[in-house]
Scaffold this active site. Structure first.
Site, mmCIF file in Angstrom:
data_model
loop_
_atom_site.group_PDB
_atom_site.id
_atom_site.type_symbol
_atom_site.label_atom_id
_atom_site.label_comp_id
_atom_site.label_asym_id
_atom_site.label_seq_id
_atom_site.Cartn_x
_atom_site.Cartn_y
_atom_site.Cartn_z
ATOM 1 N N CYS A 7 -19.110 -2.185 3.169
ATOM 2 C CA CYS A 7 -19.179 -2.986 1.950
ATOM 3 C C CYS A 7 -18.612 -4.383 2.179
ATOM 4 O O CYS A 7 -18.981 -5.336 1.482
ATOM 5 C CB CYS A 7 -18.475 -2.282 0.794
ATOM 6 S SG CYS A 7 -16.708 -1.994 1.025
ATOM 7 N N CYS B 72 -22.720 -4.938 -1.754
ATOM 8 C CA CYS B 72 -21.784 -3.858 -1.399
ATOM 9 C C CYS B 72 -22.257 -2.520 -1.954
ATOM 10 O O CYS B 72 -22.121 -1.484 -1.294
ATOM 11 C CB CYS B 72 -20.378 -4.184 -1.896
ATOM 12 S SG CYS B 72 -20.236 -4.409 -3.681
ATOM 13 N N CYS C 20 -18.700 -12.784 -8.220
ATOM 14 C CA CYS C 20 -19.680 -11.856 -7.653
ATOM 15 C C CYS C 20 -21.078 -12.105 -8.218
ATOM 16 O O CYS C 20 -22.077 -11.818 -7.551
ATOM 17 C CB CYS C 20 -19.274 -10.405 -7.937
ATOM 18 S SG CYS C 20 -17.927 -9.814 -6.894
ATOM 19 N N CYS D 299 -23.631 0.715 0.761
ATOM 20 C CA CYS D 299 -22.704 1.834 0.953
ATOM 21 C C CYS D 299 -23.450 3.075 1.447
ATOM 22 O O CYS D 299 -24.355 3.572 0.772
ATOM 23 C CB CYS D 299 -21.980 2.155 -0.355
ATOM 24 S SG CYS D 299 -20.842 3.554 -0.202
ATOM 25 N N CYS E 42 -20.801 -8.255 2.451
ATOM 26 C CA CYS E 42 -20.411 -9.107 1.330
ATOM 27 C C CYS E 42 -20.556 -10.573 1.738
ATOM 28 O O CYS E 42 -19.955 -11.010 2.724
ATOM 29 C CB CYS E 42 -18.965 -8.822 0.929
ATOM 30 S SG CYS E 42 -18.335 -9.967 -0.327
ATOM 31 N N CYS F 209 -24.838 -10.387 -7.482
ATOM 32 C CA CYS F 209 -24.889 -9.768 -6.157
ATOM 33 C C CYS F 209 -24.536 -8.285 -6.229
ATOM 34 O O CYS F 209 -23.589 -7.887 -6.911
ATOM 35 C CB CYS F 209 -23.921 -10.483 -5.224
ATOM 36 S SG CYS F 209 -23.869 -9.808 -3.546
ATOM 37 N N ASP G 80 0.830 -1.194 0.000
ATOM 38 C CA ASP G 80 0.000 0.000 0.000
ATOM 39 C C ASP G 80 0.870 1.251 0.000
ATOM 40 O O ASP G 80 0.614 2.208 0.734
ATOM 41 C CB ASP G 80 -0.934 -0.005 1.214
ATOM 42 C CG ASP G 80 -2.044 1.040 1.110
ATOM 43 O OD1 ASP G 80 -2.344 1.472 -0.015
ATOM 44 O OD2 ASP G 80 -2.597 1.433 2.149
ATOM 45 N N CYS H 94 -16.465 8.244 -0.552
ATOM 46 C CA CYS H 94 -16.178 7.090 0.300
ATOM 47 C C CYS H 94 -15.814 7.549 1.713
ATOM 48 O O CYS H 94 -15.003 8.459 1.896
ATOM 49 C CB CYS H 94 -15.029 6.292 -0.310
ATOM 50 S SG CYS H 94 -14.520 4.871 0.683
#
Length: 360
Positions: free
Chosen positions: A252, A202, A196, A206, A256, A199, A142, A222
């Protein structure tokens, strides 16, 4: 090549010994992601995160970031605390419903993941060096212009979910990613397909509708961006939607379906520190700058600084105006911060007090 095949198998075994749940290997061709990334930037969805654009397409070109790179060893490490049980999602949802509670993203409650993953990836590189002799490499987690999810997806660690995070059939999404760029021409792993389906959990859950389309996030909406990356005032129209989420947001991921398979970490590094899974908004608003520095030592939270910490707590307490729990205590805590030297803190405290005045 036979030696490289054996080395790849050994690297994956070493990775598991170092606390990684899985290690995969990919080449460096991310050209298929360049157009989408540029379109995302052109829409301004990165907000104040200027670093997302400052390196141009280098983010999608690992060999330009680290010359000589031909492979990326990607790793994932789970971070759910060791002492948790299987109903972590239920506990988090109950806490989110308590307007007086300060909800901090699970990943940030323990030690700074940057330090943990970098140290262990460095250990992995050192082990490889004992086998191969000196080789070219660089460790990331990151950090720097690296498309972590795209690399992990191509390597077969999982698939990109509609919330833009990486998903894995055996582990959901509650894990960190890290990379080791290398000049070793190791054999590569195959990508996996998306699971996914139809679906949209998420997207639907939100709070700020930041997932504007499947696989497309407007970071400016966000809550993780608003409470961590944004340096100034939180937009008025979004404050009430933040609720009591004061550092990041896990919604989210909580909803899930794949996260019923999320795994607990085996490392003490991600154990909760300073009761951050139980703290109240009033308690954390009361932290002095010294308290903040002491209690966030070695934590990813420290990067936002005390000013943004108080800003976030004020928004959370403003959103607690509709609760009947501890109103007097909340108002008193806010008034104690009303004269804070920071205009950003004062602005958000004033807004919070107004929310309580309107309720009464």
């Amino acid at each position: 090549m036979t030696d490289l095949v054996a080395l790849a198998v050994t690297i994956k075994a070493w990775g598991r010994e170092l606390g990684f749940a899985d290690i995969r290997i990919t080449d460096v061709d991310l050209s298929h992601r360049e157009a989408g990334f540029q379109a995302w930037l052109d829409k301004g969805y990165h907000g104040e995160m200027d670093y997302m654009a400052s390196h141009g397409m280098k983010r999608a070109r690992p060999a330009e970031l680290v010359p000589g790179t031909v492979r990326v060893i990607t790793a994932r490490m789970p971070y759910l605390p060791r002492n948790g049980d299987g109903d972590w999602r239920g506990r988090e949802q109950v806490r989110a419903d308590d307007a007086s509670a300060a909800v901090i993203s699970i990943y940030a409650r323990g030690r700074d993941y940057h330090k943990v993953l970098r140290a262990r990836l460095q250990q992995l590189a050192s082990r490889i060096e004992t086998e191969t002799g000196p080789f070219g490499y660089r460790v990331f987690t990151d950090s720097a212009p690296v498309m972590e999810v795209a690399l992990a997806e191509k390597a077969g660690l999982g698939w990109r979910g509609k919330h833009t995070l990486l998903l894995n059939r055996e582990a959901g999404s509650m894990f960190f990613l890290g990379e080791l760029f290398t000049d070793l021409p190791l054999p590569v792993d195959e990508a996996v397909g998306s699971h996914c389906g139809q679906c949209s959990a998420c997207i639907d859950i939100c709070p700020t509708q930041a997932i504007v389309a499947p696989y497309e996030l407007d970071a400016r909406r966000c809550i993780s961006y608003l409470t961590i990356e944004l340096k100034g005032s939180i937009p008025l129209e979004l404050r009430s939607l933040i609720g009591n989420r004061v550092y990041g947001c896990d919604d989210c991921q909580l909803y899930c379906p794949w996260n019923k398979f999320a795994q607990n970490t085996g490392l003490p590094d991600f154990d909760v520190r300073h009761g951050l899974d139980q703290a109240s908004l009033v308690q954390l608003l009361g932290w002095s700058e010294d308290d903040f520095s002491r209690n966030t030592e070695g934590s990813a939270i420290r990067r936002i600084g005390h000013e943004r910490w108080l800003r976030n707590m004020a928004v959370g307490l403003g959103n607690a105006a509709s609760t009947h729990k501890g109103q007097a205590e909340i108002v008193e805590a806010l008034r104690l911060r009303a004269g804070h030297p920071s205009p950003i803190v004062r602005e958000h405290v004033e807004w919070a007090l107004q929310q309580h005045m309107q309720q009464n």
